[in-house]
Design a protein around this motif. Structure first.
Motif, short mmCIF file in Angstrom:
data_model
loop_
_atom_site.label_atom_id
_atom_site.label_comp_id
_atom_site.label_asym_id
_atom_site.label_seq_id
_atom_site.Cartn_x
_atom_site.Cartn_y
_atom_site.Cartn_z
N LEU A 120 3.17 -1.35 -2.73
CA LEU A 120 3.55 -0.05 -3.27
C LEU A 120 2.29 0.70 -3.66
O LEU A 120 1.19 0.15 -3.67
CB LEU A 120 4.47 -0.18 -4.48
CG LEU A 120 3.86 -0.76 -5.77
CD1 LEU A 120 4.67 -0.26 -7.00
CD2 LEU A 120 3.87 -2.27 -5.78
N THR A 121 2.45 1.99 -3.97
CA THR A 121 1.40 2.75 -4.63
C THR A 121 1.87 3.06 -6.05
O THR A 121 3.05 2.86 -6.39
CB THR A 121 1.11 4.08 -3.91
OG1 THR A 121 2.25 4.95 -4.05
CG2 THR A 121 0.81 3.86 -2.43
N TYR A 122 0.96 3.56 -6.86
CA TYR A 122 1.35 3.94 -8.22
C TYR A 122 2.51 4.93 -8.19
O TYR A 122 3.37 4.93 -9.08
CB TYR A 122 0.15 4.54 -8.95
CG TYR A 122 0.44 4.99 -10.36
CD1 TYR A 122 0.16 4.16 -11.44
CD2 TYR A 122 0.98 6.25 -10.62
CE1 TYR A 122 0.43 4.57 -12.74
CE2 TYR A 122 1.25 6.66 -11.91
CZ TYR A 122 0.98 5.82 -12.96
OH TYR A 122 1.26 6.24 -14.25
N LEU A 164 -3.39 1.74 -4.35
CA LEU A 164 -2.51 0.80 -3.67
C LEU A 164 -2.34 -0.44 -4.55
O LEU A 164 -3.28 -0.86 -5.23
CB LEU A 164 -3.10 0.37 -2.32
CG LEU A 164 -3.62 1.47 -1.39
CD1 LEU A 164 -4.16 0.85 -0.10
CD2 LEU A 164 -2.54 2.48 -1.09
N ILE A 165 -1.15 -1.01 -4.52
CA ILE A 165 -0.85 -2.17 -5.37
C ILE A 165 -0.27 -3.30 -4.52
O ILE A 165 0.68 -3.11 -3.78
CB ILE A 165 0.15 -1.80 -6.48
CG1 ILE A 165 -0.35 -0.60 -7.29
CG2 ILE A 165 0.40 -3.00 -7.41
CD1 ILE A 165 0.67 -0.04 -8.28
N PHE A 174 -5.21 -4.14 -7.33
CA PHE A 174 -5.24 -2.69 -7.18
C PHE A 174 -6.41 -2.29 -6.27
O PHE A 174 -7.50 -2.86 -6.36
CB PHE A 174 -5.38 -2.02 -8.55
CG PHE A 174 -4.27 -2.37 -9.50
CD1 PHE A 174 -3.10 -1.63 -9.51
CD2 PHE A 174 -4.38 -3.45 -10.37
CE1 PHE A 174 -2.05 -1.94 -10.37
CE2 PHE A 174 -3.34 -3.78 -11.24
CZ PHE A 174 -2.18 -3.02 -11.24
N TYR A 175 -6.14 -1.29 -5.42
CA TYR A 175 -7.15 -0.81 -4.47
C TYR A 175 -7.19 0.72 -4.52
O TYR A 175 -6.17 1.38 -4.30
CB TYR A 175 -6.79 -1.25 -3.04
CG TYR A 175 -6.70 -2.74 -2.85
CD1 TYR A 175 -7.77 -3.46 -2.31
CD2 TYR A 175 -5.54 -3.44 -3.19
CE1 TYR A 175 -7.69 -4.83 -2.12
CE2 TYR A 175 -5.45 -4.81 -3.02
CZ TYR A 175 -6.54 -5.50 -2.49
OH TYR A 175 -6.45 -6.85 -2.31
N LEU A 176 -8.36 1.26 -4.78
CA LEU A 176 -8.52 2.71 -4.79
C LEU A 176 -8.75 3.23 -3.38
O LEU A 176 -9.48 2.63 -2.59
CB LEU A 176 -9.72 3.11 -5.66
CG LEU A 176 -9.65 2.74 -7.14
CD1 LEU A 176 -10.89 3.27 -7.86
CD2 LEU A 176 -8.39 3.28 -7.79
N VAL A 177 -8.12 4.36 -3.06
CA VAL A 177 -8.32 5.04 -1.78
C VAL A 177 -8.59 6.51 -2.05
O VAL A 177 -8.45 6.98 -3.17
CB VAL A 177 -7.11 4.87 -0.84
CG1 VAL A 177 -6.91 3.40 -0.46
CG2 VAL A 177 -5.82 5.43 -1.47
#
Length: 256
Positions: A120-122, A164-165, A174-177
């Protein structure tokens, strides 16, 4: 057209394949995600899937600025991704960036990264308040944001679609894009709290994030919540003013 590029050393042996992806970007690949401002496509590179972000050609002023004075969004995305990895922050592995320009103007640019299969995303937390383990994920996200701040990372596009989670058995990654807007340096409390302003309109979520961040930073909940909710309301007011202005401009253009 003049082409420049930088490929991460991990992917140097795939240079010809990466070149081919860029050369065939318009006619190959599979559309991926939001296409509103820029174009994203998914490609196969070796044994893995990659995401290629094609940044649209900027306006004439920025074509000059990116040519002579500023780093492109593609280069910044690549540079910041590498910096995040060095600092132990989650982000899709950077692969390369490409730039195309003339003698006097900047034109197209591309950023390539490994495709992270997220659960999922936040944003999912904002659209479904009953998402399984909603509060636990939200608190973990808040601790993740606190870790960014402690590492002196100011992610200027900290918005619902840009984290992104991945769900593990009893933890979350968690991943920042969308990395092209960042700054680095010591963050005061107001800047830290303002970094949450774009994430949600839901007061209940702000209360949970405030509670968790207050625990992390050692400040009273009331103080953190007051600041965070104030910044959230200020951002929403500014956003809606912009939307009303856009509607007026569209109306005037329609009858111009």
């Amino acid at each position: 057209m003049i082409r420049s590029k930088k490929i991460h050393k991990k992917y140097a042996d795939l240079e010809a394949d990466i070149d081919a992806i860029i050369q065939n970007f318009e006619t190959a690949g599979k559309a991926f995600g939001n296409q509103d401002r820029n174009t994203l496509k998914e490609f196969r590179l070796g044994y893995q899937e990659v995401i290629v972000k094609s940044f649209r050609v900027p306006n004439i002023i920025n074509q000059i600025a990116y040519k002579f004075f500023r780093k492109s969004k593609a280069e910044r995305s690549y540079t910041y991704a590498n910096k995040l990895k060095e600092l132990g922050v989650g982000t899709p592995d950077p692969i390369a960036f490409y730039e195309f320009e003339t003698l006097f103007l900047f034109k197209n640019s591309y950023y390539l990264s490994v495709h992270v299969e997220a659960d999922l995303t936040y944003r999912a937390l904002t659209t479904n308040l009953n998402y399984p383990n909603h509060e636990a994920i939200l608190r973990a996200f808040t601790r993740f944001t606190f870790d960014l701040h402690e590492k002196e990372i100011h992610f200027l596009d900290h918005s619902p679609g840009n984290t992104l989670i991945k769900i593990n058995k009893d933890s979350y990654d968690f991943y920042l894009v969308d990395l092209n807007r960042m700054s680095f340096g010591n963050l005061d409390l107001e800047t830290r709290i303002k970094n949450f302003a774009r994430l949600t309109i839901h007061k209940s979520m702000v209360e949970i994030m405030s509670d968790e961040y207050a625990k992390c930073i050692g400040e009273p909940f009331e103080k953190v919540f007051q600041l965070m909710w104030q910044q959230t309301e200020a951002f929403q007011a500014k956003y809606h003013r912009k939307q009303r202005l856009k509607k007026r401009l569209k109306f005037w253009k329609k009858y111009d």
